[in-house]
Structures are given as C-alpha cells and as structure tokens.
Design a protein around this motif. Sequence first.
Motif, mmCIF file in Angstrom:
data_model
loop_
_atom_site.group_PDB
_atom_site.id
_atom_site.type_symbol
_atom_site.label_atom_id
_atom_site.label_comp_id
_atom_site.label_asym_id
_atom_site.label_seq_id
_atom_site.Cartn_x
_atom_site.Cartn_y
_atom_site.Cartn_z
ATOM 1 N N ILE A 6 0.825 -1.198 -0.003
ATOM 2 C CA ILE A 6 0.073 -0.043 -0.034
ATOM 3 C C ILE A 6 0.993 1.332 0.130
ATOM 4 O O ILE A 6 1.971 1.280 0.651
ATOM 5 N N SER A 7 0.685 2.106 -1.004
ATOM 6 C CA SER A 7 1.423 3.494 -0.946
ATOM 7 C C SER A 7 0.670 4.604 -0.408
ATOM 8 O O SER A 7 1.167 5.740 -0.357
ATOM 9 N N GLY A 8 -0.619 4.340 -0.305
ATOM 10 C CA GLY A 8 -1.446 5.505 0.352
ATOM 11 C C GLY A 8 -1.312 5.444 2.002
ATOM 12 O O GLY A 8 -0.717 4.561 2.558
ATOM 13 N N ARG A 124 10.101 9.695 -15.034
ATOM 14 C CA ARG A 124 8.845 9.652 -14.501
ATOM 15 C C ARG A 124 7.903 9.903 -15.445
ATOM 16 O O ARG A 124 6.893 9.467 -15.207
ATOM 17 N N VAL A 125 7.897 11.171 -16.486
ATOM 18 C CA VAL A 125 6.955 11.311 -17.249
ATOM 19 C C VAL A 125 6.499 10.116 -18.165
ATOM 20 O O VAL A 125 5.630 9.775 -18.350
ATOM 21 N N ASP A 126 7.736 9.516 -18.655
ATOM 22 C CA ASP A 126 7.566 8.428 -19.495
ATOM 23 C C ASP A 126 7.078 7.139 -18.805
ATOM 24 O O ASP A 126 6.176 6.519 -19.543
ATOM 25 N N GLU A 127 7.290 6.964 -17.475
ATOM 26 C CA GLU A 127 6.832 5.959 -16.775
ATOM 27 C C GLU A 127 5.253 6.010 -16.364
ATOM 28 O O GLU A 127 4.480 5.112 -16.549
ATOM 29 N N LEU A 128 4.764 7.267 -16.222
ATOM 30 C CA LEU A 128 3.362 7.496 -16.073
ATOM 31 C C LEU A 128 2.731 7.272 -17.323
ATOM 32 O O LEU A 128 1.566 7.047 -17.520
ATOM 33 N N LEU A 129 3.312 8.003 -18.553
ATOM 34 C CA LEU A 129 2.606 7.602 -19.827
ATOM 35 C C LEU A 129 2.314 6.408 -19.961
ATOM 36 O O LEU A 129 1.391 5.833 -20.416
ATOM 37 N N ASP A 130 3.231 5.354 -19.938
ATOM 38 C CA ASP A 130 3.438 3.898 -20.073
ATOM 39 C C ASP A 130 2.272 3.517 -19.052
ATOM 40 O O ASP A 130 1.315 2.510 -19.395
ATOM 41 N N LEU A 131 2.142 3.962 -17.781
ATOM 42 C CA LEU A 131 1.159 3.486 -17.110
ATOM 43 C C LEU A 131 -0.462 3.848 -17.246
ATOM 44 O O LEU A 131 -1.102 2.929 -16.991
ATOM 45 N N VAL A 132 -0.440 4.764 -18.037
ATOM 46 C CA VAL A 132 -1.856 4.958 -18.364
ATOM 47 C C VAL A 132 -2.213 4.701 -19.903
ATOM 48 O O VAL A 132 -2.826 5.096 -20.719
ATOM 49 N N ASN A 133 -1.370 3.977 -20.413
ATOM 50 C CA ASN A 133 -1.375 3.134 -21.431
ATOM 51 C C ASN A 133 -1.513 4.388 -22.869
ATOM 52 O O ASN A 133 -1.920 4.201 -23.896
ATOM 53 N N LEU A 134 -0.410 5.131 -22.618
ATOM 54 C CA LEU A 134 -0.120 6.162 -23.749
ATOM 55 C C LEU A 134 1.475 6.033 -24.358
ATOM 56 O O LEU A 134 2.261 6.003 -23.199
ATOM 57 N N GLY A 160 -2.093 13.753 -11.980
ATOM 58 C CA GLY A 160 -2.399 13.557 -10.515
ATOM 59 C C GLY A 160 -1.159 12.756 -9.766
ATOM 60 O O GLY A 160 -1.088 12.951 -8.554
ATOM 61 N N LEU A 161 -0.953 11.451 -10.648
ATOM 62 C CA LEU A 161 0.142 10.711 -9.922
ATOM 63 C C LEU A 161 1.399 11.082 -9.856
ATOM 64 O O LEU A 161 2.454 10.181 -9.502
ATOM 65 N N ALA A 162 1.971 12.251 -10.568
ATOM 66 C CA ALA A 162 3.134 12.521 -10.858
ATOM 67 C C ALA A 162 3.991 12.307 -9.753
ATOM 68 O O ALA A 162 5.018 11.864 -9.800
ATOM 69 N N SER A 163 3.819 12.986 -8.608
ATOM 70 C CA SER A 163 4.837 13.067 -7.587
ATOM 71 C C SER A 163 4.625 12.040 -6.590
ATOM 72 O O SER A 163 5.281 11.968 -5.606
ATOM 73 N N ASP A 164 3.837 10.850 -7.028
ATOM 74 C CA ASP A 164 3.634 9.668 -6.418
ATOM 75 C C ASP A 164 3.211 9.961 -4.967
ATOM 76 O O ASP A 164 3.761 9.567 -3.820
ATOM 77 N N GLU A 195 -2.190 -1.732 -8.739
ATOM 78 C CA GLU A 195 -0.421 -1.819 -8.789
ATOM 79 C C GLU A 195 -0.061 -0.683 -7.805
ATOM 80 O O GLU A 195 0.826 -0.879 -6.925
ATOM 81 N N LEU A 196 -0.767 0.450 -7.469
ATOM 82 C CA LEU A 196 -0.104 1.687 -6.580
ATOM 83 C C LEU A 196 -0.652 1.589 -5.293
ATOM 84 O O LEU A 196 -0.214 1.847 -4.239
ATOM 85 N N ARG A 197 -2.146 1.270 -5.115
ATOM 86 C CA ARG A 197 -2.797 1.115 -3.849
ATOM 87 C C ARG A 197 -2.650 2.534 -3.041
ATOM 88 O O ARG A 197 -2.052 2.462 -2.065
#
Lengths: 393, 208
Positions: A6-8, A124-134, A160-164, A195-197
Amino acid sequence: MTDQPISGVDLELVDVTKSYPGQERPAVDGLTLHVPAGEIVMFIGPSGCGKTTSLKMINRLIEPTSGTITIGGDDVRKQKVDELRRHIGYVIQGGSLFPHMTVAQNIALVPKLLKWDDKRVEARVDELLDLVNLDPGRYRDRYPRELSGGQQQRVGVARGLASDPPVVLMDEPFGAVDPITRSRLQDELMSIQSELRKTIVCVTHDIDEAVKLGDRICILQEGAQVAQYDTPEHVLAAPANRFVEDFVGAGSGLKQLTLTRVDDIELRSWPTASVGEPVAEVLARAGQAGESSVIVLDQRRRPRAWCWVRDLEGQDRVPPPAGDEVLGVDRRATLNDALDDMLSSSYGAAVVTGRRDEFLGVVDFASVTRHIQETAQQVEASAGSGPDGTERT
Amino acid sequence: MQERADIVYGGYQHVSLVVQCVALAAVIAFLLAVLVTRVPALEGLANAVSAIGLTLPSFALLGFLLPLLGIGPGPAVAAVTFYAVLPILRNAVVALQGVDRTLLESARGMGMGAVATLLRVQLPLAWPVILAGIRTSTQMSMGVAAIAAVVLGPGLGGYIFSGLEQIGNANALYSALVGTIGVVLLALVLDALLLLLGRLTTSKGIRA
C-alpha cells in the motif's frame, strides 16, 4: 485486493464543518469520516450535497470553518498550503490540462515544483505515460488539443499521480467522456490502483461508477450528512434508509453484475498470432485448439484484432492490423462490461487484458452464466445471516 | 545627404519612442489588469478610464502636461505611454478574465503559488489577446508620437508640423509627406514585427 504494498496513507476527517457567511445552513455540517490507507472511497450524493466542498477541504482549496483533517496523522492546517497540495494528487473533470503546455510539461509540473532533477522528471513522465497506456514516444510532445477526450483524461490521471502522492483526490474525473471511453478509463484506473494502492477520494454523481470503482461508498445528503458509508455490496444489498434506496435506484440485482470483476472468473486460453509470424504456425496452433479464429497480438502483446483462420489461409505472414485500437476489456472490468463486449463481437467471447493492455485470455458466455449461477447459490445459502462481517474480495 | 540622414534619425527616434513607451505601457497595463481582476470593484472604473481616456484629444493632454513636464521628451513619453496603456489594459482585463477558472483552480490545487499561477498559466493563456492589444496600441502610439512634436518631442512629427506651418512654401508639402509616409511605413514594419513576436511567443498548443 492484491498483495501489492500500500502506498497510500490514512485520511481522517473529524467533525469538519464549512459554513458560508449569509447562508443559514452550513454546506458541510460536522462530517466525520475515516478513509483507510490504500482504499478508494466514492463520495456520491445529489448536487449541492457538499461532496465537492468536502473534497476540496482536504487539499484546502476550501478552508474548513472548523474541524480537523489529517493525512497520515498530520493535520493539513499545520502545513504550508502549496507544499501540502504538491503531495496530494488532484484530478478533475476532463483532465483540466494546461493547453499551452505539452503532455510532458503538464505531467512534469508538480515534480518540477518539488525540484526534482531533469533526468528524474523525464523518466517519471515516460513511466506515467506508460502506466496510463499512452505511448511516450508518440504522445510526450503533443499538446492537449491534439488528444481525444479520453487521452486528455488519461494524461490528467498521470499528472495527478506525478509526484507519487499517497492521497489522490478526484472530482468527477470521467464525467466529460463518452460511456465507452469512461468504462475503459475506469478499468484502467482500477488496474493502476491495484498496482499502486493509493488512498483515493473520488466524487461522482454516477451510482454505477461508485459501485464499480469504490472499495467503499459514502452516500451524502444535504449538508454532507453521511446517509451510508459502506462497501458497495452492502449499500446495494442493504440500503440504510429510504434516501439511499432511492439513490441506488432500481435494478440493484443487475448492478450486482457490475460488482464482479472479470478476473474473479476463470479465463480461457485462445490461440494467438503475432504480427509478422508465419501463418503456417498459426494455423497449426488454431487447429490444435480446435478454434476457427485467432487473436492478433502486437509486439507489446496487446490484442489488436480477431482474425478468422480462413482469412489467413493463403497468406505468408500475419498482416499488421488496421488502426491503433486495443481490443477487449481490462481484467478489472466488470462482468457487465465483458457481457457487453461479447454481445457486440461476433466471436462469442471477450478478450481480457491485464497490465499495460497485455493479452491474458478470454471469457465466454458459458463461464459468465456458470459464475452467475454459483453466486446465486451462495447468496441463497447465506440468506438470513446479516450483511455484516463479509469483507470485499 | 545630410537631410536623408536626418530623416532616418528622426524615424529611428520615432520608433524608439514608441517601442519604449509601449513596452512601459504593457507592463503598467498588465499590472493594472491583474489588480482589476483581483478587485472586481475596480473593473467599472478601469473600463470608464479606458473609454474616457481615448476621447481625450492628445493635443489637450500635451498642453496639460507642458507646464508639469516642460518641453522635450518628457511630456512626449508621458502622453504616448498614457494612450498606449488604454487598449492594452482593456484587452488584458478581458484576456485574464477569460482564462478558464477551473484551470486556475487546478493550478492552485497542484500546489502552484499565486505568482506562479499568474505567470505560468494565466499570462501565457491570455497572451494572444494581450498582444493584440499591444498591436493596436503600437499603431495608435505612432500617431500620438507624431503629435508629440508639438512639445518638441523626438521623431518624425517635426516634419509634419513644419510642413503644415509653411504651407505655400516650396518644401512644405514635401516635408509633411516625408513625416506622414515615414510614420505609416514604420507603423507597418512594427506591426509585422509584432506579428512575428506573437508567433514566436505564443504556445503551439493555443495558436489559432
């Protein structure tokens, strides 16, 4: 849910009140709520019930008149407001992207405010784009107006998820897109969440969305009075009062279908073909499985098209599919969505995708009806026992 | 030859006066517009001032400034800047107000401070409209600067006035024409440059 860490963190509202001068009744009147770490809580209620006001008090876009809000035990009012907000994700309707910035610049905003170094931001940008399927290479440098509504909303989620952040606030995040895209985005959010919780608080006016996404649903009446705060199963099976009953509306039996996820039932395998693969091998595989069609996968193992075996015959290699659509439903999609997909496909089965849209298998009518029968038997068996104590799986 | 050099120098001074005054006016107008959009009570006042201000004859204003600032560049700068502020102010107020509220709230919600939100979100989005105001203002200021010659301000206005004073003289028409055509040509060149500036400074994401 899953065994991902859990990361929340816990989010606690204690007796939070917001009154506006000149208004007789407070917009939010003594709201007390505990959101456990790593869960999605859906705020739902009629317009003007104070759900958005409650949400905005968490990141202090609206300052509470009285009461305490703590995130992971820290009082939000003891922190510098900008600093606080940089560590709370904020996603609003339509993505609300800044039109003069590229996709990458939009996503990089908060990490840059937090003074991350350029390399880290870029990764981080690339990781997030990948995460949202772009595809990062394709979308990084585009401007928001060059994206579809659904794509903009995806970037909004990525931003919204950028800074984790441990806590993410969402205000009707999927309100501005068409129903099909909305359903797809909801599935993706659930996939990301498994994945992130994170701890997510999401405002919606759509009970189906609340039932689908929420670990818990918080139904609010005027003045943000909690009418019921419970798991979707309990809200549907045992509405606390008339208000909730009316709000949940008719067809709660059918809505139960939206409570079962595709990955709750067993997936079937299906012969696949990779783009560019020799057709002979594919035909052999299909013959072995006794199927008259195959599913074409691209290099990232994403399902792209159904293909009849007879259409492949006479060709040398599997041709690339037309268009750039990814086929099927996410494994976190509901049975409702899967049934819908099956009905509209002429192949009698729905393709199921997992992380980053990778192909997992298929579901067919037989497996869905079997599951419904089993569930009905279980409900019958447990009828008479109270709604308490059953944890959501 | 000397005469040609004088004309070129006059043109240079004219443009230099206008560019500097408009730049100054743009900064003043932007700051005023920010103030006006924060304090809604001021909006009526700002609109009234920019409407009434434009009806003030520039001759009258210059005459009024003369006893305060004497003759020369002082009153010329003051008058040109005063007029230049008005169209930019009006555009800037409309442009800043036109930026989608939800974008601004979203910026604040992400942890951008008030100044960062203004400079990194609101200004870039309002920029094309503000720039349109700057272009209008520049055109107008070329004319106002010509009239500033009446207080012996720098620029091409002197040619127009000396021409008009000596009507009937051999070179009178020639002198007035040099001033007028020079102002018009330079105004066109400046406008083209501003157009180019707009292309270079407006994000591709919002370019029409």
